[in-house]
Design a protein around this motif. Structure first.
Motif, mmCIF file in Angstrom:
data_model
loop_
_atom_site.group_PDB
_atom_site.id
_atom_site.type_symbol
_atom_site.label_atom_id
_atom_site.label_comp_id
_atom_site.label_asym_id
_atom_site.label_seq_id
_atom_site.Cartn_x
_atom_site.Cartn_y
_atom_site.Cartn_z
ATOM 1 N N SER A 286 0.854 -1.180 0.000
ATOM 2 C CA SER A 286 0.000 0.000 0.000
ATOM 3 C C SER A 286 0.894 1.235 0.000
ATOM 4 C CB SER A 286 -0.929 -0.022 1.223
ATOM 5 O OG SER A 286 -1.783 1.102 1.251
ATOM 6 N N GLY A 287 0.322 2.384 0.292
ATOM 7 C CA GLY A 287 1.106 3.607 0.336
ATOM 8 C C GLY A 287 0.256 4.792 0.730
ATOM 9 N N ILE A 288 0.937 5.865 1.117
ATOM 10 C CA ILE A 288 0.285 7.115 1.507
ATOM 11 C C ILE A 288 0.717 8.179 0.509
ATOM 12 C CG2 ILE A 288 0.042 8.841 3.326
ATOM 13 C CD1 ILE A 288 1.093 6.548 5.250
ATOM 14 N N TYR A 289 -0.234 8.746 -0.217
ATOM 15 C CA TYR A 289 0.075 9.778 -1.210
ATOM 16 C C TYR A 289 -0.097 11.157 -0.591
ATOM 17 C CZ TYR A 289 0.482 6.592 -5.184
ATOM 18 O OH TYR A 289 0.898 5.623 -6.065
ATOM 19 N N LEU A 290 0.972 11.946 -0.640
ATOM 20 C CA LEU A 290 0.990 13.294 -0.089
ATOM 21 C C LEU A 290 0.639 14.285 -1.193
ATOM 22 C CD1 LEU A 290 4.397 12.891 1.781
ATOM 23 C CD2 LEU A 290 2.105 12.258 2.600
ATOM 24 N N ARG A 291 -0.323 15.166 -0.915
ATOM 25 C CA ARG A 291 -0.910 16.043 -1.945
ATOM 26 C C ARG A 291 -1.471 15.225 -3.106
ATOM 27 N NH1 ARG A 291 4.171 19.571 -2.339
ATOM 28 N NH2 ARG A 291 4.244 20.620 -0.322
ATOM 29 N N GLY A 292 -1.678 13.953 -2.909
ATOM 30 C CA GLY A 292 -2.182 13.092 -3.972
ATOM 31 C C GLY A 292 -1.168 12.804 -5.054
ATOM 32 N N ARG A 293 0.152 13.091 -4.787
ATOM 33 C CA ARG A 293 1.159 12.996 -5.854
ATOM 34 C C ARG A 293 2.419 12.237 -5.470
ATOM 35 N NH1 ARG A 293 -0.148 18.717 -5.666
ATOM 36 N NH2 ARG A 293 -1.991 18.981 -6.979
ATOM 37 N N TYR A 294 2.798 12.228 -4.205
ATOM 38 C CA TYR A 294 4.067 11.639 -3.796
ATOM 39 C C TYR A 294 3.784 10.489 -2.833
ATOM 40 C CZ TYR A 294 5.076 16.496 -5.126
ATOM 41 O OH TYR A 294 5.105 17.712 -5.763
ATOM 42 N N GLU A 295 4.132 9.261 -3.237
ATOM 43 C CA GLU A 295 3.804 8.094 -2.422
ATOM 44 C C GLU A 295 4.922 7.732 -1.453
ATOM 45 O OE1 GLU A 295 2.615 3.347 -2.739
ATOM 46 O OE2 GLU A 295 3.432 4.389 -4.489
ATOM 47 N N VAL A 296 4.576 7.681 -0.171
ATOM 48 C CA VAL A 296 5.442 7.071 0.829
ATOM 49 C C VAL A 296 4.996 5.620 0.950
ATOM 50 C CG1 VAL A 296 6.191 7.073 3.233
ATOM 51 C CG2 VAL A 296 5.827 9.243 2.039
ATOM 52 N N GLN A 297 5.906 4.711 0.688
ATOM 53 C CA GLN A 297 5.573 3.303 0.504
ATOM 54 C C GLN A 297 5.318 2.574 1.819
ATOM 55 O OE1 GLN A 297 4.608 1.485 -1.801
ATOM 56 N NE2 GLN A 297 5.861 -0.280 -2.288
ATOM 57 N N ILE A 298 4.344 1.644 1.772
ATOM 58 C CA ILE A 298 4.071 0.678 2.842
ATOM 59 C C ILE A 298 3.986 -0.685 2.170
ATOM 60 C CG2 ILE A 298 2.369 -0.122 4.532
ATOM 61 C CD1 ILE A 298 1.480 2.786 4.852
ATOM 62 N N GLU A 299 4.756 -1.670 2.644
ATOM 63 C CA GLU A 299 4.729 -2.963 1.952
ATOM 64 C C GLU A 299 5.311 -4.069 2.828
ATOM 65 O OE1 GLU A 299 7.829 -4.532 1.032
ATOM 66 O OE2 GLU A 299 8.814 -2.867 2.062
ATOM 67 N N ASP A 300 4.959 -5.290 2.448
ATOM 68 C CA ASP A 300 5.586 -6.471 3.038
ATOM 69 C C ASP A 300 5.899 -7.497 1.949
ATOM 70 O OD1 ASP A 300 6.414 -7.986 5.443
ATOM 71 O OD2 ASP A 300 4.837 -9.375 4.776
ATOM 72 N N ASN A 301 6.011 -7.013 0.697
ATOM 73 C CA ASN A 301 6.218 -7.965 -0.402
ATOM 74 C C ASN A 301 7.213 -7.468 -1.444
ATOM 75 O OD1 ASN A 301 4.759 -5.930 -1.623
ATOM 76 N ND2 ASN A 301 3.244 -7.288 -2.571
ATOM 77 N N SER A 302 8.055 -6.480 -1.086
ATOM 78 C CA SER A 302 8.952 -5.884 -2.083
ATOM 79 C C SER A 302 10.423 -6.072 -1.730
ATOM 80 C CB SER A 302 8.645 -4.385 -2.235
ATOM 81 O OG SER A 302 7.308 -4.180 -2.628
ATOM 82 N N VAL A 303 10.736 -7.144 -1.025
ATOM 83 C CA VAL A 303 12.111 -7.359 -0.569
ATOM 84 C C VAL A 303 13.089 -7.387 -1.737
ATOM 85 C CG1 VAL A 303 13.648 -8.934 0.660
ATOM 86 C CG2 VAL A 303 11.307 -8.613 1.458
ATOM 87 N N GLN A 304 12.680 -7.982 -2.864
ATOM 88 C CA GLN A 304 13.579 -8.134 -4.004
ATOM 89 C C GLN A 304 13.623 -6.893 -4.898
ATOM 90 O OE1 GLN A 304 15.431 -10.807 -3.960
ATOM 91 N NE2 GLN A 304 14.289 -11.556 -2.185
ATOM 92 N N GLU A 305 12.794 -5.899 -4.602
ATOM 93 C CA GLU A 305 12.751 -4.690 -5.425
ATOM 94 C C GLU A 305 13.748 -3.653 -4.906
ATOM 95 O OE1 GLU A 305 8.889 -3.200 -6.358
ATOM 96 O OE2 GLU A 305 7.969 -5.191 -6.351
ATOM 97 N N PRO A 306 13.996 -2.577 -5.673
ATOM 98 C CA PRO A 306 14.947 -1.549 -5.234
ATOM 99 C C PRO A 306 14.562 -0.959 -3.877
ATOM 100 C CG PRO A 306 14.382 -1.253 -7.542
ATOM 101 C CD PRO A 306 13.460 -2.308 -7.021
ATOM 102 N N PRO A 307 15.541 -0.461 -3.106
ATOM 103 C CA PRO A 307 15.267 0.062 -1.761
ATOM 104 C C PRO A 307 14.224 1.178 -1.717
ATOM 105 C CG PRO A 307 17.618 -0.278 -2.043
ATOM 106 C CD PRO A 307 16.990 -0.511 -3.385
ATOM 107 N N SER A 308 14.115 1.977 -2.793
ATOM 108 C CA SER A 308 13.119 3.053 -2.784
ATOM 109 C C SER A 308 11.694 2.516 -2.859
ATOM 110 C CB SER A 308 13.361 4.030 -3.948
ATOM 111 O OG SER A 308 13.186 3.381 -5.196
ATOM 112 N N HIS A 309 11.537 1.204 -3.096
ATOM 113 C CA HIS A 309 10.215 0.575 -3.117
ATOM 114 C C HIS A 309 9.841 -0.001 -1.755
ATOM 115 C CE1 HIS A 309 10.297 -0.225 -7.776
ATOM 116 N NE2 HIS A 309 10.735 0.975 -7.449
#
Length: 329
Positions: A217-240
């Motif tokens: 999931s994620g939290i979008y600030l001003r509806g444009r910038y996502e701060v990420q929430i996840e438990d399934n992106s271990v293999q993805e880049p750190p910014s994910h």
């Protein structure tokens, strides 16, 4: 003496004339009319907020162009997904062509953009998904610089813990809607986003979240910038990963995942500058967000926007104690 006076007049005439001559030369280069290829690249260089227009809706997008060894290089945020290099960008005189690959767009064909300057903006056409004709426009992304420190107003509770007052679904017809359970705001997974009806510019946000196993999931600030929430992106880049600005900025340090446990974010957004505190520990300190992230509501970065919560892609995600403190104007 007369000869010296004549020479003096010629010298003064030259001094008066040369600045205009050079000014005209520089303007030609800046406008890309008769400049070198690198002049043309400089004209298009920088960050652009794009709007893609299909026959039935608009999509926000973002493009950044710079030079490497005199050649244009670009990265892009498409209709969704993260910022990524694009394989082709060509600039000639006053025209730009770039390609977003079909693999990134979920399309049967590449999206091919062609555009030209339109005043201070860009506009053009593109080959949309499945070859459909679309149009696009772009404005230079605003700097969003602020003078001095913000003066904070009174905290606002965005969720009353009882019902969905003040919130709306991104898809009112979805059967997997958000609901309120035990004073928390819950997405069961594979559902729509939920958007707060108020809009804000600069603010501090406290929010508590519970991310189920393999949820995203994620939290979008001003509806444009996502701060990420996840438990399934271990293999993805750190910014994910949880606490990162999706596709742009990785959390540092990165905290361990805690599926099924309540955690907290304290996020400050002033202009483009973001600070993220997760569970009382700073994981992002006064970093600049380059542009919108995939899934943004729009690309109008200069405008206030809402808090919106991404419906979990898998499993459930829950939120509570959503308190926003706006900066006073």
């Amino acid at each position: 003496m007369l000869a010296l006076q004549g020479t003096s007049r010629l010298a003064w005439a030259a001094l008066l004339f040369f600045p205009f001559l050079f000014a005209g030369t520089f303007c030609q280069g800046a406008n890309g009319d008769k400049g070198s290829p690198s002049d043309a690249v400089r004209f298009f260089s920088g960050s652009w907020d794009l709007t893609l227009k299909s026959p039935d809706r608009e999509y926000p997008s973002w493009l950044e162009i710079h030079q490497e060894n005199g050649h244009p290089v670009a990265q892009m945020v498409g209709r969704w997904g993260n910022a990524r290099p694009i394989p082709k960008v060509e600039i000639s005189d006053r025209e730009i062509t770039f390609v977003s690959p079909k693999e990134e767009e979920g399309s049967s064909t590449d999206l091919i953009f062609v555009g030209k300057p339109d005043g201070k903006c860009l506009s053009g056409t593109l080959t949309g998904p499945n070859g459909a004709p679309w149009t696009w426009s772009a404005v230079r992304a605003p700097l969003l610089q602020r003078k001095g420190k913000p003066k904070w107003g009174k905290p606002i509770s965005l969720f009353n813990g009882k019902d969905l007052t003040g919130w709306k679904m991104s898809d009112a017809n979805s059967t997997a809607s958000w609901k309120v359970e035990d004073g928390t705001l819950v997405s069961p997974g594979h559902g729509p986003e939920i958007i707060n009806e108020q809009k804000f510019q600069d603010f501090k946000l406290h929010i508590e979240f519970n991310c189920g196993a393999n949820a995203n999931s994620g939290i979008y600030l001003r509806g444009r910038y996502e701060v990420q929430i996840e438990d399934n992106s271990v293999q993805e880049p750190p910014s994910h990963h949880t606490g990162g600005v999706y596709g742009f900025i990785a959390p540092s340090p990165e905290l361990s995942r805690k599926p099924g446990e309540w955690q907290s974010f304290d996020i400050t957004l002033v202009g483009r500058t973001i600070t993220v505190v997760q569970n009382g520990k700073t994981v992002m300190d006064h970093q600049e967000v380059p542009g919108i992230t995939g899934g943004a509501l729009d690309s109008h970065e200069e405008m206030p926007g809402p808090i919106y919560l991404q419906g979990s892609e898998d499993n459930h995600v829950a939120f509570r104690n959503i308190i926003l403190t706006p900066a006073e104007k």
